[in-house]
Design a protein around this motif. Sequence first.
Motif, PDB file in Angstrom:
ATOM      1  N   LEU A 126      73.970  58.242  45.018  1.00  0.00           N
ATOM      2  CA  LEU A 126      73.977  57.518  46.133  1.00  0.00           C
ATOM      3  C   LEU A 126      73.190  56.121  46.179  1.00  0.00           C
ATOM      4  N   TRP A 127      73.342  55.422  46.991  1.00  0.00           N
ATOM      5  CA  TRP A 127      72.431  54.050  47.240  1.00  0.00           C
ATOM      6  C   TRP A 127      71.111  54.255  47.606  1.00  0.00           C
ATOM      7  N   ASN A 128      70.254  53.810  47.298  1.00  0.00           N
ATOM      8  CA  ASN A 128      68.739  53.723  47.760  1.00  0.00           C
ATOM      9  C   ASN A 128      68.925  53.346  49.381  1.00  0.00           C
ATOM     10  N   MET A 129      68.060  53.901  50.102  1.00  0.00           N
ATOM     11  CA  MET A 129      67.739  53.271  51.574  1.00  0.00           C
ATOM     12  C   MET A 129      67.247  51.901  51.528  1.00  0.00           C
ATOM     13  N   GLY A 130      68.131  50.859  52.085  1.00  0.00           N
ATOM     14  CA  GLY A 130      67.886  49.503  52.232  1.00  0.00           C
ATOM     15  C   GLY A 130      68.628  48.835  51.062  1.00  0.00           C
ATOM     16  N   ASP A 131      69.158  49.485  50.045  1.00  0.00           N
ATOM     17  CA  ASP A 131      70.030  48.576  49.101  1.00  0.00           C
ATOM     18  C   ASP A 131      71.027  47.727  49.701  1.00  0.00           C
ATOM     19  N   VAL A 132      71.145  46.736  49.222  1.00  0.00           N
ATOM     20  CA  VAL A 132      72.227  45.627  49.565  1.00  0.00           C
ATOM     21  C   VAL A 132      73.301  45.333  48.414  1.00  0.00           C
ATOM     22  N   TYR A 133      74.396  45.463  48.848  1.00  0.00           N
ATOM     23  CA  TYR A 133      75.375  45.277  47.660  1.00  0.00           C
ATOM     24  C   TYR A 133      76.202  44.012  48.320  1.00  0.00           C
ATOM     25  N   ALA A 134      76.721  43.314  47.279  1.00  0.00           N
ATOM     26  CA  ALA A 134      77.959  42.195  47.635  1.00  0.00           C
ATOM     27  C   ALA A 134      79.374  42.826  47.234  1.00  0.00           C
ATOM     28  N   TYR A 135      80.342  43.184  48.125  1.00  0.00           N
ATOM     29  CA  TYR A 135      81.627  43.626  47.738  1.00  0.00           C
ATOM     30  C   TYR A 135      82.676  42.412  47.567  1.00  0.00           C
ATOM     31  N   GLN A 136      83.138  42.232  46.505  1.00  0.00           N
ATOM     32  CA  GLN A 136      84.328  41.033  46.251  1.00  0.00           C
ATOM     33  C   GLN A 136      85.599  41.482  46.618  1.00  0.00           C
ATOM     34  N   PHE A 137      86.370  40.929  47.454  1.00  0.00           N
ATOM     35  CA  PHE A 137      87.457  41.235  47.789  1.00  0.00           C
ATOM     36  C   PHE A 137      88.399  40.899  46.617  1.00  0.00           C
ATOM     37  N   MET A 154      76.868  44.474  52.263  1.00  0.00           N
ATOM     38  CA  MET A 154      76.604  45.789  52.597  1.00  0.00           C
ATOM     39  C   MET A 154      75.415  46.394  52.574  1.00  0.00           C
ATOM     40  N   GLN A 155      74.816  47.070  53.396  1.00  0.00           N
ATOM     41  CA  GLN A 155      73.469  47.852  53.190  1.00  0.00           C
ATOM     42  C   GLN A 155      73.550  49.138  53.623  1.00  0.00           C
ATOM     43  N   LYS A 156      72.736  50.020  52.712  1.00  0.00           N
ATOM     44  CA  LYS A 156      72.745  51.387  53.220  1.00  0.00           C
ATOM     45  C   LYS A 156      71.659  51.621  54.249  1.00  0.00           C
ATOM     46  N   VAL A 157      71.613  52.223  55.462  1.00  0.00           N
ATOM     47  CA  VAL A 157      70.939  52.349  56.393  1.00  0.00           C
ATOM     48  C   VAL A 157      70.761  53.916  56.625  1.00  0.00           C
ATOM     49  N   GLY A 158      71.490  54.655  56.028  1.00  0.00           N
ATOM     50  CA  GLY A 158      71.423  56.283  56.517  1.00  0.00           C
ATOM     51  C   GLY A 158      71.837  56.996  55.450  1.00  0.00           C
ATOM     52  N   GLU A 159      71.808  58.277  55.488  1.00  0.00           N
ATOM     53  CA  GLU A 159      72.291  59.224  54.923  1.00  0.00           C
ATOM     54  C   GLU A 159      72.600  60.534  55.411  1.00  0.00           C
ATOM     55  N   LYS A 160      73.882  61.320  55.238  1.00  0.00           N
ATOM     56  CA  LYS A 160      74.178  62.350  56.077  1.00  0.00           C
ATOM     57  C   LYS A 160      74.763  63.396  55.096  1.00  0.00           C
ATOM     58  N   VAL A 173      75.679  55.917  54.851  1.00  0.00           N
ATOM     59  CA  VAL A 173      75.805  55.287  56.074  1.00  0.00           C
ATOM     60  C   VAL A 173      75.630  53.786  55.808  1.00  0.00           C
ATOM     61  N   ILE A 174      76.570  53.049  55.662  1.00  0.00           N
ATOM     62  CA  ILE A 174      76.311  51.393  55.452  1.00  0.00           C
ATOM     63  C   ILE A 174      76.601  50.711  56.613  1.00  0.00           C
ATOM     64  N   GLN A 175      75.915  49.416  56.770  1.00  0.00           N
ATOM     65  CA  GLN A 175      76.124  48.295  57.768  1.00  0.00           C
ATOM     66  C   GLN A 175      76.714  47.198  56.804  1.00  0.00           C
ATOM     67  N   ILE A 176      77.566  46.605  57.366  1.00  0.00           N
ATOM     68  CA  ILE A 176      78.410  45.417  56.873  1.00  0.00           C
ATOM     69  C   ILE A 176      77.945  44.140  57.613  1.00  0.00           C
ATOM     70  N   TYR A 177      77.836  42.992  56.959  1.00  0.00           N
ATOM     71  CA  TYR A 177      77.294  41.670  57.326  1.00  0.00           C
ATOM     72  C   TYR A 177      78.414  40.860  57.826  1.00  0.00           C
ATOM     73  N   ASP A 178      78.698  40.360  58.842  1.00  0.00           N
ATOM     74  CA  ASP A 178      79.918  39.451  59.086  1.00  0.00           C
ATOM     75  C   ASP A 178      79.828  38.100  58.563  1.00  0.00           C
ATOM     76  N   ARG A 179      79.759  37.694  57.362  1.00  0.00           N
ATOM     77  CA  ARG A 179      79.787  36.512  56.846  1.00  0.00           C
ATOM     78  C   ARG A 179      80.399  36.618  55.471  1.00  0.00           C
ATOM     79  N   LEU A 236      72.330  43.387  44.721  1.00  0.00           N
ATOM     80  CA  LEU A 236      71.584  42.237  45.074  1.00  0.00           C
ATOM     81  C   LEU A 236      70.223  42.615  45.269  1.00  0.00           C
ATOM     82  N   GLY A 237      69.926  43.707  45.765  1.00  0.00           N
ATOM     83  CA  GLY A 237      68.287  44.015  45.811  1.00  0.00           C
ATOM     84  C   GLY A 237      68.173  45.048  46.874  1.00  0.00           C
ATOM     85  N   ASN A 238      66.756  45.320  47.344  1.00  0.00           N
ATOM     86  CA  ASN A 238      66.490  46.308  48.360  1.00  0.00           C
ATOM     87  C   ASN A 238      65.758  45.548  49.318  1.00  0.00           C
ATOM     88  N   VAL A 239      65.961  45.509  50.713  1.00  0.00           N
ATOM     89  CA  VAL A 239      65.170  44.654  51.500  1.00  0.00           C
ATOM     90  C   VAL A 239      65.063  45.421  52.799  1.00  0.00           C
TER      91      VAL A 239
END
Length: 296
Positions: A126-137, A154-160, A173-179, A236-239
């Motif tokens: 799994l990703w680490n909490m706060g990890d940010v990835y760029a997904y290429q279409f 995309m960023q990991k914000v949770g785990e279930k 659980v990931i969040q996606i950023y609208d840009r 990309l990194g962890n923030v």
Amino acid sequence: MGYWSCSLYGNDASLDARDTYLVRLELADSDEEALEQTKEILEEFMGTEEECLVWYALADTQWKIGRLCDEVKGKAFEYIEQNGGEDLFEGRDRKKWGTILKKLEEKLNSPMKPYKKIKKFEQLELWNMGDVYAYQFSTKDAEDAGIYKKYILMQKVGEKGMGYPYEGFRYDVIQIYDRLFDELPSPEVIKDIRLLPADIPYRKNEELLRTFPLDMSAGMDYLKASEYPRKRLHFLGNVEIPIRPRYVHGFAKVFGWERIEESWLVAFFKWWQGKTYYEENGLYYPSELYKKSDDE
């Protein structure tokens, strides 16, 4: 019993038996353990008029993958001799059911298919909490939408923990950023970007608008390496997580990595362009009600 036809798998009990057994083969340590686990899970059907459907489905499934055992074959034949399940149908369906059982009997008496190797599920990292990835279409859907080879973050914000039948496995659980980005950006840019909801941008009426907040994140499982788009994801990194809505995320069975663009990501990105939402007490709501253009 829920059923829609008199075919062997035209009912809930048979489908539950087949699907449960195939999943347990992917999770259990042995074929024998998979069958025992399946019987335990399907205990509710035992002793009912639907029990015969369970044994028919198990026998048919085992035959197809080269695992037909004496116990399952014996139980299936026992019920076939009694025309088990006949009372569940009426009229022409009852006659058809007799034909279906005859064909099943013939199949089970014939040489079964070769033993089919079942690939076991393994928990991928799994990703680490706060990890940010760029997904290429990369798909035709993305090209049609004018976003081919663009990046979305995309960023990991949770785990279930996953529920039945994948107990013991976990998902992100990931969040996606609208840009979108033409090049890989710094992960810090997410602090200035709104979230892309994992939800449709409208509700049918005012009551639904106030009752159902938006899912602002998505559950993503890692059960199959073949489904994980490793080549399209760039770390990309962890923030620090800039936005963490408290509302429940969309479930993994709805989203997931498999065919992510074709299944939902491209559509959600397109839907939300020019659409707005608002926050109230930590929950997010769409700003608009349904319009015919929303389905176009």
